[in-house]
Motif scaffolding. Sequence first.
Motif, PDB file in Angstrom:
ATOM      1  N   ASN A   1       6.039  12.857  -2.727  1.00  0.00           N
ATOM      2  CA  ASN A   1       6.229  11.418  -2.913  1.00  0.00           C
ATOM      3  C   ASN A   1       5.235  10.647  -2.047  1.00  0.00           C
ATOM      4  O   ASN A   1       5.617  10.016  -1.052  1.00  0.00           O
ATOM      5  N   PRO A   2       3.949  10.675  -2.394  1.00  0.00           N
ATOM      6  CA  PRO A   2       2.966   9.948  -1.586  1.00  0.00           C
ATOM      7  C   PRO A   2       3.148   8.446  -1.736  1.00  0.00           C
ATOM      8  O   PRO A   2       3.706   7.963  -2.725  1.00  0.00           O
ATOM      9  N   THR A   3       2.692   7.709  -0.745  1.00  0.00           N
ATOM     10  CA  THR A   3       2.741   6.251  -0.802  1.00  0.00           C
ATOM     11  C   THR A   3       1.346   5.698  -0.556  1.00  0.00           C
ATOM     12  O   THR A   3       0.518   6.324   0.112  1.00  0.00           O
ATOM     13  N   PHE A   4       1.101   4.521  -1.098  1.00  0.00           N
ATOM     14  CA  PHE A   4      -0.190   3.857  -0.959  1.00  0.00           C
ATOM     15  C   PHE A   4       0.044   2.412  -0.538  1.00  0.00           C
ATOM     16  O   PHE A   4       1.048   1.803  -0.900  1.00  0.00           O
TER      17      PHE A   4
ATOM     18  N   ALA B   1      -4.757   2.513   1.848  1.00  0.00           N
ATOM     19  CA  ALA B   1      -4.358   3.613   2.726  1.00  0.00           C
ATOM     20  C   ALA B   1      -3.412   4.533   1.969  1.00  0.00           C
ATOM     21  O   ALA B   1      -2.529   4.073   1.238  1.00  0.00           O
ATOM     22  N   ALA B   2      -3.598   5.838   2.127  1.00  0.00           N
ATOM     23  CA  ALA B   2      -2.757   6.837   1.467  1.00  0.00           C
ATOM     24  C   ALA B   2      -1.957   7.594   2.520  1.00  0.00           C
ATOM     25  O   ALA B   2      -2.505   8.022   3.537  1.00  0.00           O
ATOM     26  N   ASN B   3      -0.674   7.754   2.276  1.00  0.00           N
ATOM     27  CA  ASN B   3       0.197   8.505   3.174  1.00  0.00           C
ATOM     28  C   ASN B   3       0.827   9.661   2.414  1.00  0.00           C
ATOM     29  O   ASN B   3       1.302   9.483   1.291  1.00  0.00           O
ATOM     30  N   GLY B   4       0.818  10.852   3.026  1.00  0.00           N
ATOM     31  CA  GLY B   4       1.364  12.025   2.351  1.00  0.00           C
ATOM     32  C   GLY B   4       0.508  12.490   1.202  1.00  0.00           C
ATOM     33  O   GLY B   4       0.989  13.084   0.242  1.00  0.00           O
ATOM     34  N   PHE B   5      -0.811  12.231   1.322  1.00  0.00           N
ATOM     35  CA  PHE B   5      -1.736  12.561   0.243  1.00  0.00           C
ATOM     36  C   PHE B   5      -3.040  13.028   0.865  1.00  0.00           C
ATOM     37  O   PHE B   5      -3.558  12.379   1.786  1.00  0.00           O
TER      38      PHE B   5
ATOM     39  N   PHE C   1       0.448   4.682  -6.759  1.00  0.00           N
ATOM     40  CA  PHE C   1      -0.822   4.004  -6.531  1.00  0.00           C
ATOM     41  C   PHE C   1      -0.872   2.696  -7.318  1.00  0.00           C
ATOM     42  O   PHE C   1      -1.217   1.641  -6.784  1.00  0.00           O
ATOM     43  N   ALA C   2      -0.527   2.759  -8.601  1.00  0.00           N
ATOM     44  CA  ALA C   2      -0.563   1.563  -9.444  1.00  0.00           C
ATOM     45  C   ALA C   2       0.459   0.532  -8.992  1.00  0.00           C
ATOM     46  O   ALA C   2       0.195  -0.674  -9.023  1.00  0.00           O
ATOM     47  N   ASP C   3       1.632   0.984  -8.547  1.00  0.00           N
ATOM     48  CA  ASP C   3       2.654   0.054  -8.061  1.00  0.00           C
ATOM     49  C   ASP C   3       2.169  -0.691  -6.820  1.00  0.00           C
ATOM     50  O   ASP C   3       2.360  -1.913  -6.698  1.00  0.00           O
ATOM     51  N   ALA C   4       1.533   0.045  -5.893  1.00  0.00           N
ATOM     52  CA  ALA C   4       1.014  -0.599  -4.687  1.00  0.00           C
ATOM     53  C   ALA C   4      -0.051  -1.630  -5.031  1.00  0.00           C
ATOM     54  O   ALA C   4      -0.093  -2.731  -4.461  1.00  0.00           O
ATOM     55  N   LEU C   5      -0.908  -1.297  -5.981  1.00  0.00           N
ATOM     56  CA  LEU C   5      -1.969  -2.212  -6.388  1.00  0.00           C
ATOM     57  C   LEU C   5      -1.387  -3.451  -7.072  1.00  0.00           C
ATOM     58  O   LEU C   5      -1.819  -4.580  -6.809  1.00  0.00           O
ATOM     59  N   SER C   6      -0.394  -3.248  -7.924  1.00  0.00           N
ATOM     60  CA  SER C   6       0.225  -4.370  -8.637  1.00  0.00           C
ATOM     61  C   SER C   6       0.967  -5.300  -7.685  1.00  0.00           C
ATOM     62  O   SER C   6       0.886  -6.528  -7.802  1.00  0.00           O
TER      63      SER C   6
ATOM     64  N   VAL D   1      -7.221  10.210  -7.748  1.00  0.00           N
ATOM     65  CA  VAL D   1      -5.765  10.132  -7.754  1.00  0.00           C
ATOM     66  C   VAL D   1      -5.260  10.847  -9.004  1.00  0.00           C
ATOM     67  O   VAL D   1      -5.485  10.369 -10.114  1.00  0.00           O
ATOM     68  N   PRO D   2      -4.579  11.986  -8.865  1.00  0.00           N
ATOM     69  CA  PRO D   2      -4.120  12.737 -10.037  1.00  0.00           C
ATOM     70  C   PRO D   2      -2.962  12.039 -10.732  1.00  0.00           C
ATOM     71  O   PRO D   2      -2.379  11.083 -10.214  1.00  0.00           O
ATOM     72  N   VAL D   3      -2.621  12.545 -11.895  1.00  0.00           N
ATOM     73  CA  VAL D   3      -1.586  11.916 -12.725  1.00  0.00           C
ATOM     74  C   VAL D   3      -0.258  11.803 -11.988  1.00  0.00           C
ATOM     75  O   VAL D   3       0.421  10.776 -12.057  1.00  0.00           O
ATOM     76  N   TRP D   4       0.123  12.838 -11.239  1.00  0.00           N
ATOM     77  CA  TRP D   4       1.433  12.822 -10.609  1.00  0.00           C
ATOM     78  C   TRP D   4       1.557  11.796  -9.488  1.00  0.00           C
ATOM     79  O   TRP D   4       2.662  11.428  -9.079  1.00  0.00           O
TER      80      TRP D   4
END
Length: 222
Positions: A60-63, A108-112, A154-159, A146-149
């Motif tokens: 469950n990575p976060t961005f 920034a990426a966490n857990g990735f 990633f998209a949620d953080a950007l939105s 950024v892979p599919v999973w």
Amino acid sequence: TNWRWRPSPDARPSSSAADRDTSATTEGTATAASTRAADPGSPDIAFYPVTSYVDSMDSNPTFEVRVSSDRPPRKTLLVGLSHLGMAGVTAADYLVRHVESEQIGHVAANGFPAITPFQDGEPRHPTRLYTLDGTELSVLLGELFVPVWAAQPFADALSEWSASAGVEEIAVLHGVPFPHGPEEHAVFHVSTPSYRTRRLAGTDIQPLGGGVLDGVIGEITT
């Protein structure tokens, strides 16, 4: 399982093998070992299991988009990410290099698993946010694949950041493969009706006939 190879402690000195690390799949390792064993002049090789790159990923990575400048982002955000063919990130990089620009933040990426690109000896964030002077454009340039999973977080953080920062529209620079010659590149669009009416009416840019957009691109455009 992944494996790392390095010369065994009693290996014969060899400048070509000293301090050299690499990783390979089990099949690749077996091939490398048998090849070197067949060459009497090669050093002895010892194999050590190491933690798999994939196993080190958080499920469950976060961005997070982090802005480090007082300059506000523009109303339109262009996104160019690393993908098959690298068309998107190449186009974004071209804009940043050929138009006066300023980096105002990064993702920034966490857990990735991360990468650290560098230029002229200076490290940089892999996913960087720029503004282009004299335009209403900001550019997100992503050198980290950024892979599919991991696409949805990633998209949620950007939105979420775009909504809070006053970004009104997002356009993605993306490449799709199709048979063509060296001088037969073409530009197509996949867009919402409102964007098509506002930005593409009266142009000769044709809609892409059909297919599937996956990963971050698919998340952003739906």
